[in-house]
Design a protein around this motif. Structure first.
Motif, PDB file in Angstrom:
ATOM      1  N   LEU A   1       0.811  -1.216   0.000  1.00  0.00           N
ATOM      2  CA  LEU A   1       0.000   0.000   0.000  1.00  0.00           C
ATOM      3  C   LEU A   1       0.846   1.268   0.000  1.00  0.00           C
ATOM      4  O   LEU A   1       0.428   2.307  -0.523  1.00  0.00           O
ATOM      5  N   LYS A   2       2.033   1.190   0.568  1.00  0.00           N
ATOM      6  CA  LYS A   2       2.897   2.359   0.600  1.00  0.00           C
ATOM      7  C   LYS A   2       3.229   2.835  -0.815  1.00  0.00           C
ATOM      8  O   LYS A   2       3.342   4.035  -1.075  1.00  0.00           O
TER       9      LYS A   2
ATOM     10  N   ASP B   1       2.209   6.627  -2.733  1.00  0.00           N
ATOM     11  CA  ASP B   1       3.372   7.401  -3.144  1.00  0.00           C
ATOM     12  C   ASP B   1       3.024   8.147  -4.431  1.00  0.00           C
ATOM     13  O   ASP B   1       2.778   7.533  -5.470  1.00  0.00           O
ATOM     14  N   ARG B   2       3.005   9.481  -4.400  1.00  0.00           N
ATOM     15  CA  ARG B   2       2.598  10.268  -5.558  1.00  0.00           C
ATOM     16  C   ARG B   2       3.524  10.059  -6.755  1.00  0.00           C
ATOM     17  O   ARG B   2       3.139  10.307  -7.893  1.00  0.00           O
TER      18      ARG B   2
ATOM     19  N   ASN C   1       4.646   7.166  -7.570  1.00  0.00           N
ATOM     20  CA  ASN C   1       4.445   5.783  -8.023  1.00  0.00           C
ATOM     21  C   ASN C   1       2.986   5.515  -8.400  1.00  0.00           C
ATOM     22  O   ASN C   1       2.685   5.033  -9.481  1.00  0.00           O
ATOM     23  N   ARG C   2       2.072   5.772  -7.456  1.00  0.00           N
ATOM     24  CA  ARG C   2       0.616   5.643  -7.663  1.00  0.00           C
ATOM     25  C   ARG C   2       0.181   4.271  -8.161  1.00  0.00           C
ATOM     26  O   ARG C   2      -0.714   4.134  -8.976  1.00  0.00           O
ATOM     27  N   SER C   3       0.834   3.251  -7.680  1.00  0.00           N
ATOM     28  CA  SER C   3       0.476   1.872  -7.992  1.00  0.00           C
ATOM     29  C   SER C   3       0.767   1.003  -6.782  1.00  0.00           C
ATOM     30  O   SER C   3       1.688   1.297  -6.008  1.00  0.00           O
ATOM     31  N   TYR C   4      -0.023  -0.062  -6.609  1.00  0.00           N
ATOM     32  CA  TYR C   4       0.240  -0.998  -5.512  1.00  0.00           C
ATOM     33  C   TYR C   4       1.618  -1.641  -5.690  1.00  0.00           C
ATOM     34  O   TYR C   4       2.280  -2.000  -4.724  1.00  0.00           O
ATOM     35  N   PHE C   5       2.046  -1.769  -6.927  1.00  0.00           N
ATOM     36  CA  PHE C   5       3.366  -2.333  -7.231  1.00  0.00           C
ATOM     37  C   PHE C   5       4.390  -1.211  -7.350  1.00  0.00           C
ATOM     38  O   PHE C   5       4.094  -0.140  -7.887  1.00  0.00           O
ATOM     39  N   GLY C   6       5.583  -1.473  -6.860  1.00  0.00           N
ATOM     40  CA  GLY C   6       6.668  -0.520  -7.022  1.00  0.00           C
ATOM     41  C   GLY C   6       7.152  -0.549  -8.455  1.00  0.00           C
ATOM     42  O   GLY C   6       7.841  -1.494  -8.861  1.00  0.00           O
ATOM     43  N   LEU C   7       6.798   0.448  -9.237  1.00  0.00           N
ATOM     44  CA  LEU C   7       7.012   0.380 -10.679  1.00  0.00           C
ATOM     45  C   LEU C   7       8.487   0.404 -11.057  1.00  0.00           C
ATOM     46  O   LEU C   7       8.942  -0.405 -11.873  1.00  0.00           O
TER      47      LEU C   7
ATOM     48  N   MET D   1      -5.651   0.837  -9.420  1.00  0.00           N
ATOM     49  CA  MET D   1      -4.425   0.417  -8.749  1.00  0.00           C
ATOM     50  C   MET D   1      -3.159   0.856  -9.464  1.00  0.00           C
ATOM     51  O   MET D   1      -2.054   0.616  -8.993  1.00  0.00           O
ATOM     52  N   PHE D   2      -3.316   1.483 -10.628  1.00  0.00           N
ATOM     53  CA  PHE D   2      -2.188   1.977 -11.415  1.00  0.00           C
ATOM     54  C   PHE D   2      -2.545   3.367 -11.957  1.00  0.00           C
ATOM     55  O   PHE D   2      -3.728   3.702 -12.097  1.00  0.00           O
TER      56      PHE D   2
END
Length: 283
Positions: free
Chosen positions: A71-72, A76-77, A79-85, A147-148
């Motif tokens: 969730l972090k 994160d503005r 990133n804005r995805s559940y996955f660390g892009l 989520m993305f």
């Protein structure tokens, strides 16, 4: 005879598919054309680059790493995805579990990813670049609504290809394939239900009415497509491999033992059906 490999998405449940094509890689069984949706093609490029068990290593190493998903990342503005892009699409393939760009580039066939155009609500098929160290197209095909972030490619907005087309087997035949091996990430008995978050999706993407309509019609469209696929299987034009059980694996799964079990089912099915696969593919 031209044979396509068609890969359904399903987030981390796609570990099943990797088990199947890892078995195919061990027996040097390659398709002529590869197309996938979302995680299907994001993981499927490792089949094209001939790197068996690469996806298994990634998920078992990083499923509980907050840099990979959590969730972090979503709040994160940058990133804005559940996955660390950046971690998922740059750090891992370029540093931690290297992707074989050279072998991928040498693949003689076409490799396509499906994305959904928000303006039209339609699926679009794009060739996966042979050298893209940020995997931008793969990020876009995996971009699940809510989520993305929205991805802009050539000036147009896109999200997850699975929104418009869950299993792109028709595209394989349009591209000249005579037969298609289709790997599903849900059991054959699966029936898609109406999206529970549809009201939220309609509110979030209200400036894209065609996309909202696509999401509202998704369940009926996907269910019809699955039945058509099974008819093609009966006609001998498709060979479908699907998990018998998901072993409790969710789309966002942190239990590494469960992930290993689902991968193992895919690998076992691939090995058990190897002669059938060879005969079907004419290899």
């Amino acid at each position: 005879m031209k044979v396509g490999l068609v890969l359904e998405g399903g987030a981390l449940r796609t570990i099943f598919s990797t088990g199947v094509f890892d078995a195919m890689l061990e027996k040097d069984l390659m398709a002529d054309y590869v197309i996938g949706v979302s995680a299907g093609i994001a993981y499927g490029v490792s089949y094209v680059s001939r790197q068996p068990r690469r996806n298994l290593e990634i998920l078992t190493r990083f499923a509980n790493d907050r840099r990979y998903m959590g969730l972090k990342n979503l709040i994160d503005r940058r990133n804005r995805s559940y996955f660390g892009l950046e971690f998922s699409y740059e750090t891992i393939p370029n540093q931690l579990v290297p992707f074989d760009y050279d072998t991928f580039a040498a693949f003689p066939g076409s490799v396509e990813a499906v994305v959904t155009n928000l303006e039209t609500g339609q699926a679009e098929y794009k060739e996966v670049p042979r050298r893209d160290e940020k995997f931008l197209l793969l990020q876009a095909t995996c971009a699940m609504p809510l989520m993305f972030p929205i991805y802009w490619l050539d000036g147009k907005p896109y999200l997850d290809g699975g929104a418009a087309e869950a299993v792109p087997y028709r595209r394989a035949f349009e591209q000249g394939c005579d037969r298609a091996v289709v790997i599903l990430t849900k059991p054959r008995s699966f029936v898609r239900r109406q999206e529970k978050l549809l009201p939220l999706i309609q509110r979030r993407y209200r400036e894209y009415p065609n996309f909202c309509r696509t999401m509202a019609e998704r369940a009926d469209r996907d269910n019809r497509a699955r039945q058509e696929l099974f008819q093609l299987e009966r006609e001998g034009k498709a060979l479908v491999i699907a998990p018998e059980s998901l072993h409790g694996v969710g789309r966002i799964e942190h239990n590494v033992d469960k992930l290993r079990m689902l991968w193992a089912e895919g690998y076992q099915q691939g090995m058990e059906r190897m002669e059938e696969l060879r005969a079907f593919m004419g290899r």
